[in-house]
Design a protein around this motif. Structure first.
Motif, PDB file in Angstrom:
ATOM      1  N   ALA A   1      -4.714  -4.430  -3.126  1.00 23.93           N
ATOM      2  CA  ALA A   1      -4.132  -3.866  -1.923  1.00 23.93           C
ATOM      3  C   ALA A   1      -3.208  -2.881  -2.467  1.00 23.93           C
ATOM      4  O   ALA A   1      -3.143  -1.333  -2.012  1.00 23.93           O
ATOM      5  CB  ALA A   1      -3.328  -4.434  -0.759  1.00 23.93           C
TER       6      ALA A   1
ATOM      7  N   GLU B   1       0.820  -1.449   0.126  1.00 27.64           N
ATOM      8  CA  GLU B   1       0.000   0.028  -0.102  1.00 27.64           C
ATOM      9  C   GLU B   1       1.039   1.211   0.035  1.00 27.64           C
ATOM     10  O   GLU B   1       0.404   2.273  -0.568  1.00 27.64           O
ATOM     11  CB  GLU B   1      -0.868  -0.004   1.214  1.00 27.64           C
TER      12      GLU B   1
ATOM     13  N   GLY C   1      -4.871  -0.095  -4.516  1.00 26.13           N
ATOM     14  CA  GLY C   1      -5.864   0.937  -3.479  1.00 26.13           C
ATOM     15  C   GLY C   1      -7.280   0.727  -4.097  1.00 26.13           C
ATOM     16  O   GLY C   1      -8.108   1.561  -3.887  1.00 26.13           O
TER      17      GLY C   1
END
Length: 331
Positions: free
Chosen positions: A327, A291, A330
């Motif tokens: 992930a 992330e 996003g």
């Protein structure tokens, strides 16, 4: 922004996503669901679910409900002292990058936020939790309990300043009974019911705090004092291992126990197998790297200790409810 009336007292059989957004304003800021496009009216929780502020700075959350979606939600959780009594089922969460979870069966968990911090809750569809959570603000604690006099008050005040401190133990019969009464059918009319909940919440806070102040290894948990000290040292060793995780034999040698005893005592003290704890920490770290740094899925698999990207993706989705690629992007 004010809360709708239902957000402070709801015990509806179905809680929608927009209801959770409203509830979140009681305990923090910037709530959002990760990796999932959820309609505002989507049912998130089915069953009994009640979150209310029974006194300024003292909140009680009672839940006997089933999760309807596999999803990770996150928010910046307010400064608070948190007490969770789980009667059945359980929960998984991440606090500032550190994995937390309730134990199996009746279990109690306390964690300290001496400042706002990132809180992520991991829900799995079909999962169930019968539990009571009590959240106390520093202002409520200072006005109600921490009067500054006596050794116990000083010890409690010191404990509330230890950011991210957390403890897990087997609750006493009294704590289990208090939680069960909070979850039970209201005994009084609406006005008196709030006072009843407040008194039960205060009892939960007082008993939990007294156990934490008395020792690092709360009464009611299994094992001897020396076992608890050793297993907390092992956990701290794992938490500070930023690169290569020490082997079982190395940890056992440092703790002066056999590898078999290490695994048994770690699970008894922390409510999770040492292998599962290491794996969850690795997955949490891989998610942060995906992330925040946008590393590749193959790199994330390597960082998490997986030789197979496919196996990593399966474990990642099982834990977080989304793929490593989602992930990273996003989604």
């Amino acid at each position: 922004m004010g809360l709708p009336p239902s957000a402070n007292e709801s015990h509806a059989s179905k809680i929608r996503h927009e209801d959770l957004v409203a509830f979140s304003r009681l305990v923090g800021n910037d709530y959002r669901a990760m990796g999932a496009a959820l309609d505002a009216t989507a049912t998130m929780v089915a069953g009994k679910f009640n979150l209310r502020e029974v006194r300024a700075g003292l909140l009680v959350h009672a839940s006997d409900a089933r999760y309807e979606h596999t999803v990770t939600t996150q928010m910046e959780k307010n400064q608070s002292l948190n007490f969770s009594i789980v009667l059945s089922g359980g929960w998984q969460a991440t606090l500032g990058g550190t994995s937390l979870a309730s134990g199996a069966g009746p279990s109690a968990t306390t964690f300290v936020l001496s400042e706002p911090d990132l809180w992520q809750k991991h829900a799995v569809r079909g999962g169930h939790a019968r539990m009571v959570n009590v959240m106390a603000s520093p202002e409520w604690l200072e006005a109600s309990i921490l009067d500054g006099s006596g050794a116990d008050s000083v010890s409690m005040a010191s404990l509330t300043r230890r950011h991210r401190l957390h403890a897990h133990w087997r609750p006493s019969a009294r704590l289990v009974g208090l939680a069960d009464r909070v979850l039970g059918t209201p005994l009084y009319a609406a006005g008196l019911q709030k006072l009843y909940l407040e008194s039960r919440a205060i009892d939960i806070v007082l008993e939990s705090l007294s156990l934490l102040v008395e020792s690092r290894y709360p009464a009611g948990s299994s094992g001897r004092p020396g076992d608890h000290r050793r297993m907390w040292a092992v956990r701290e060793r794992l938490d500070h291992a930023t690169h290569e995780t020490p082997s079982l034999s190395e940890l056992a040698r440092e703790a002066s126990v056999s590898t078999r005893t290490l695994q048994r005592q770690f699970a008894a003290v922390h409510g999770i197998a040492i292998f599962e704890y290491v794996r969850s920490r690795r997955l949490d770290r891989s998610r942060r790297l995906l992330e925040r740094e946008g590393i590749s899925v193959a790199q994330a698999a390597y960082e998490a200790g997986y030789s197979s990207a496919a196996n990593f993706a399966t474990a990642f989705r099982r834990r977080f409810g989304l793929s490593p690629r989602q992930a990273r992007d996003g989604v």
